[in-house]
Design an enzyme around this catalytic site. Sequence first.
Site, PDB file in Angstrom:
ATOM      1  N   TRP A  61       0.749  -1.145  -0.434  1.00 53.18           N
ATOM      2  CA  TRP A  61      -0.106   0.055  -0.072  1.00 53.18           C
ATOM      3  C   TRP A  61       0.639   1.051   0.442  1.00 53.18           C
ATOM      4  O   TRP A  61       0.479   2.634   0.051  1.00 53.18           O
ATOM      5  CB  TRP A  61      -1.354  -0.014   1.246  1.00 53.18           C
ATOM      6  CG  TRP A  61      -0.074  -0.427   2.468  1.00 53.18           C
ATOM      7  CD1 TRP A  61       0.365   0.149   3.618  1.00 53.18           C
ATOM      8  CD2 TRP A  61      -0.045  -1.881   3.161  1.00 53.18           C
ATOM      9  NE1 TRP A  61      -0.108  -0.287   4.562  1.00 53.18           N
ATOM     10  CE2 TRP A  61       0.318  -1.611   4.202  1.00 53.18           C
ATOM     11  CE3 TRP A  61      -0.876  -2.732   2.680  1.00 53.18           C
ATOM     12  CZ2 TRP A  61       0.613  -2.740   5.286  1.00 53.18           C
ATOM     13  CZ3 TRP A  61      -0.704  -4.277   3.104  1.00 53.18           C
ATOM     14  CH2 TRP A  61       0.325  -3.972   4.543  1.00 53.18           C
ATOM     15  N   LEU A  84     -10.021 -12.547   7.724  1.00 47.45           N
ATOM     16  CA  LEU A  84      -9.565 -11.587   8.237  1.00 47.45           C
ATOM     17  C   LEU A  84     -10.410 -10.615  10.396  1.00 47.45           C
ATOM     18  O   LEU A  84      -9.303 -10.437  10.577  1.00 47.45           O
ATOM     19  CB  LEU A  84      -9.481  -9.996   7.825  1.00 47.45           C
ATOM     20  CG  LEU A  84      -8.527  -9.744   6.541  1.00 47.45           C
ATOM     21  CD1 LEU A  84      -8.781  -8.557   5.640  1.00 47.45           C
ATOM     22  CD2 LEU A  84      -7.213  -9.727   7.379  1.00 47.45           C
ATOM     23  N   GLY A  85     -11.579 -11.631  10.056  1.00 53.30           N
ATOM     24  CA  GLY A  85     -12.619 -11.172  11.181  1.00 53.30           C
ATOM     25  C   GLY A  85     -12.420 -10.111  11.862  1.00 53.30           C
ATOM     26  O   GLY A  85     -12.889  -8.981  10.428  1.00 53.30           O
ATOM     27  N   THR A 135      -5.049  -6.625  13.447  1.00 52.47           N
ATOM     28  CA  THR A 135      -4.403  -7.313  12.299  1.00 52.47           C
ATOM     29  C   THR A 135      -3.150  -6.954  11.814  1.00 52.47           C
ATOM     30  O   THR A 135      -2.518  -6.091  11.890  1.00 52.47           O
ATOM     31  CB  THR A 135      -5.284  -7.506  11.130  1.00 52.47           C
ATOM     32  OG1 THR A 135      -6.733  -7.473  11.693  1.00 52.47           O
ATOM     33  CG2 THR A 135      -5.123  -8.797  10.394  1.00 52.47           C
ATOM     34  N   ASP A 191      -3.202   5.804  16.979  1.00 51.38           N
ATOM     35  CA  ASP A 191      -3.730   4.440  17.459  1.00 51.38           C
ATOM     36  C   ASP A 191      -3.135   3.671  18.530  1.00 51.38           C
ATOM     37  O   ASP A 191      -2.396   4.920  19.345  1.00 51.38           O
ATOM     38  CB  ASP A 191      -4.132   3.795  16.364  1.00 51.38           C
ATOM     39  CG  ASP A 191      -2.278   3.311  15.851  1.00 51.38           C
ATOM     40  OD1 ASP A 191      -0.959   3.905  16.069  1.00 51.38           O
ATOM     41  OD2 ASP A 191      -2.309   2.308  15.059  1.00 51.38           O
ATOM     42  N   CYS A 234      16.076   0.379  21.794  1.00 47.23           N
ATOM     43  CA  CYS A 234      16.336   1.343  22.257  1.00 47.23           C
ATOM     44  C   CYS A 234      17.608   1.857  21.958  1.00 47.23           C
ATOM     45  O   CYS A 234      18.295   3.199  21.512  1.00 47.23           O
ATOM     46  CB  CYS A 234      16.193   2.429  24.137  1.00 47.23           C
ATOM     47  SG  CYS A 234      14.621   2.189  24.828  1.00 47.23           S
ATOM     48  N   TYR A 276      -8.544   8.461  13.682  1.00 49.61           N
ATOM     49  CA  TYR A 276      -7.000   7.532  13.627  1.00 49.61           C
ATOM     50  C   TYR A 276      -7.475   7.792  11.840  1.00 49.61           C
ATOM     51  O   TYR A 276      -6.623   8.206  10.771  1.00 49.61           O
ATOM     52  CB  TYR A 276      -7.119   6.215  13.387  1.00 49.61           C
ATOM     53  CG  TYR A 276      -6.045   5.168  13.127  1.00 49.61           C
ATOM     54  CD1 TYR A 276      -4.479   6.019  13.305  1.00 49.61           C
ATOM     55  CD2 TYR A 276      -6.144   4.628  12.460  1.00 49.61           C
ATOM     56  CE1 TYR A 276      -3.651   5.216  12.828  1.00 49.61           C
ATOM     57  CE2 TYR A 276      -5.213   3.777  11.824  1.00 49.61           C
ATOM     58  CZ  TYR A 276      -4.079   4.401  11.973  1.00 49.61           C
ATOM     59  OH  TYR A 276      -2.957   4.194  11.442  1.00 49.61           O
ATOM     60  N   GLU A 303      -5.653   0.702   5.490  1.00 47.69           N
ATOM     61  CA  GLU A 303      -5.742   1.492   7.016  1.00 47.69           C
ATOM     62  C   GLU A 303      -7.171   0.067   7.754  1.00 47.69           C
ATOM     63  O   GLU A 303      -6.648  -0.127   8.586  1.00 47.69           O
ATOM     64  CB  GLU A 303      -6.018   2.735   7.709  1.00 47.69           C
ATOM     65  CG  GLU A 303      -4.430   3.298   7.148  1.00 47.69           C
ATOM     66  CD  GLU A 303      -3.531   3.092   8.187  1.00 47.69           C
ATOM     67  OE1 GLU A 303      -3.770   2.333   9.305  1.00 47.69           O
ATOM     68  OE2 GLU A 303      -2.772   3.077   7.559  1.00 47.69           O
TER      69      GLU A 303
HETATM   70 FE1  SF4 Z   1      11.447   3.768  22.470  1.00 51.38          FE
HETATM   71 FE2  SF4 Z   1      13.360   3.364  23.139  1.00 51.38          FE
HETATM   72 FE3  SF4 Z   1      13.075   4.670  21.117  1.00 51.38          FE
HETATM   73 FE4  SF4 Z   1      12.793   5.944  23.054  1.00 51.38          FE
HETATM   74  S1  SF4 Z   1      14.221   5.656  22.547  1.00 51.38           S
HETATM   75  S2  SF4 Z   1      11.198   6.155  21.393  1.00 51.38           S
HETATM   76  S3  SF4 Z   1      11.154   4.150  24.385  1.00 51.38           S
HETATM   77  S4  SF4 Z   1      12.509   2.830  21.443  1.00 51.38           S
END
Ligand code: SF4
Length: 369
Positions: A34, A90-91, A53, A148, A209, A130, A47
Site C-alpha cells: 500500500w 481477517l475477522g 490485524t 492509534d 532503544c 484514526y 488502514e
Molecule cells: Fe522507544 Fe526506546 Fe526509542 Fe524511546 S529510545 S522511542 S523508548 S525505542
Amino acid sequence: MNFPSLDHIEKTDITQFQQDLLNWYKEEKRDLPWRYDQDPYKVWVSEIMLQQTRVDTVIPYFERFIEQFPTIEALAEAEEEKVLKAWEGLGYYSRVRNLQAAVKEVHEQYGGKVPDTKEVISSLKGVGPYTSGAILSIAYGVPEPAVDGNVMRVLSRIFSIWDDIAKASTRKVFEEAVRRIISKEDPSSFNQALMELGALICTPTSPACLLCPVRDHCHAFHEGTADELPIKTKKKNMRHVHLAAAVLQTEGGEVLIQKRPESGLLANLWEFPNTELSGHGHPKVELELFLEREYGIESTLDKEPFAKIQHVFSHLTWDIDVYKGTMASSVPARERSRLVSSEEVEQYAFSVSHQKIWKQAKKNGWNHS
Ligand code: SF4
C-alpha cells in the site's frame, strides 16, 4: 486547552526530532504494497485491514482484495457475499461492511473521489479519527494526527506522557501532541514514520532503544522508564459463552449450514448450526433439542464432541463444543439455511471460528463429496 502532560514537548528540539525520524524512515521503511502509490482508496483499504490485524497477515489479503476490487467503483458495485468472502479470515467483519457502505457513498455522492477534508471524510461509515487522519495525511499530505495504540505507546515514551491510554479521552492528549510535532512539509512520511517506529523499534515489550533513531530525544529512555510506559489499565468484563455446534451430514454427504442474522455480531456470515448452552443439561442433548426445535429435524450426534474451539473477540470469548452427526436428507426449506456439498462449503464466507470447525471436521475424516 491546556495539556500539562505535554510539558516535555516544550523541552524537545522538534526540528531535529523530525529530521532524525524522517531520515530513519526514508532508509528503513518496509516495502509494503500500500506504499507503492498514495492512492487514497488503497490507503483507506490498508488502514481498515490493519486495524487489529498484523502487517504480515494483511499483505496477501490486501493484494487479493485490490486485485478483485481495484477501484472505488468496483467495490461499490460488488456483491456483499463476494466482499465478505475476500475478507474471510481477517475477522471483525463489521470493518468491511462499513468500508463498502462508505465506498458506495463516495461513489454516489462524491463522484468516486475520496473526500479530502476532515469534516466530510469523518462523516463516512467506519471512518473514525484514526482512519481519517491516516488517509488525509498519507494520501493528501494534510498535517492531521493519526493516533492509534501504537502511536500512543511511542509518544508516551518519547515525551514521558503518563495518561492512561485505555481511556477514550486520552486520545485527545496524543492528538494534540502530534499537532505540535508533525512535520508540515511531509506529514505523510511523518505519521507513517511514527507507526513504523512503533512496529519495528519501539515495540510493546523490550523496545530496541539502542537502535532507536530518536533515542537522543526520548525522555523515557533518559529517565529509565521505557518499560513502565505506556500506562494502560486492564479492560474488565470479558464475557464467556459456551456453545455447541453440529456438523451434520445427510446420507448423500451434504452439510447443513446457516446464515447469521442481518445485524449484530458477524452479521450475514455463514456457520454450522449452533446454540448457546444453558449449562443445565448435557451439551449434546441441548444441541439435539435445538436442532429439532429450529429445523424440525431428528439428528443422531456422536457421543463426544470431535473438537473444542475457542474464539476470543475483544469483549467476548466463545467456547464451542463441536459434534458430528447425521440427519435425514429432507430438511424443511428455510430462508437462511442451506444443504451444500463439502466443496460448496468452501465457497461461503464463514466466521473464523466456523472455518476452524470445518478444518477440524476435514482432519477428522470428513470423507463425503
Ligand atoms: Fe522507544 Fe526506546 Fe526509542 Fe524511546 S529510545 S522511542 S523508548 S525505542
